[in-house]
Motif scaffolding. Structure first.
Motif, mmCIF file in Angstrom:
data_model
loop_
_atom_site.group_PDB
_atom_site.id
_atom_site.type_symbol
_atom_site.label_atom_id
_atom_site.label_comp_id
_atom_site.label_asym_id
_atom_site.label_seq_id
_atom_site.Cartn_x
_atom_site.Cartn_y
_atom_site.Cartn_z
ATOM 1 N N ASP A 76 0.667 -1.225 0.012
ATOM 2 C CA ASP A 76 0.183 0.241 -0.148
ATOM 3 C C ASP A 76 0.225 1.284 -0.406
ATOM 4 O OD1 ASP A 76 -2.513 -1.403 -0.272
ATOM 5 O OD2 ASP A 76 -3.073 -0.988 2.482
ATOM 6 N N ARG A 79 2.347 1.914 -3.484
ATOM 7 C CA ARG A 79 1.736 2.166 -4.237
ATOM 8 C C ARG A 79 1.218 3.621 -4.309
ATOM 9 N NH1 ARG A 79 -0.362 -3.138 -4.850
ATOM 10 N NH2 ARG A 79 -2.366 -2.707 -2.505
ATOM 11 N N ASP A 80 1.027 3.919 -2.627
ATOM 12 C CA ASP A 80 1.015 5.650 -2.546
ATOM 13 C C ASP A 80 1.760 6.863 -3.391
ATOM 14 O OD1 ASP A 80 -1.674 4.989 -1.522
ATOM 15 O OD2 ASP A 80 -0.821 4.566 0.598
#
Length: 80
Positions: A76, A79-80
């Motif tokens: 996560d 991806r951020d």
């Protein structure tokens, strides 16, 4: 200062600059350029600092993720 009490690495500004330049050149040889995104996954150490500075020198956007995250949390953050 490392994670273990009493363990430390001393580095001069010149040594940090030389390491930063070498890492920046390595990133460029790997195809990293201005505006690219780089995730740095390292323990807190002088090499991690030099890696952040190398990204800044070549204009790459960097995010720092330290150990302790689950695989999902790490994905996560990347991806951020």
């Amino acid at each position: 200062e490392k994670d273990e009490p009493g363990e430390e690495v001393r580095m001069t500004y010149r040594e940090l600059l030389e390491l930063t330049c070498r890492l920046g050149n390595t990133l460029k040889r790997q195809g990293v350029k201005r505006g690219d995104r780089v995730t740095i996954y390292m323990p807190p150490c002088p090499l991690a600092v030099a890696s952040m500075l190398a990204c800044a020198r070549i204009g790459a956007v960097h995010a720092v993720v330290f150990a302790g995250f689950s695989a999902e949390s790490l994905a996560d953050r990347i991806r951020d």
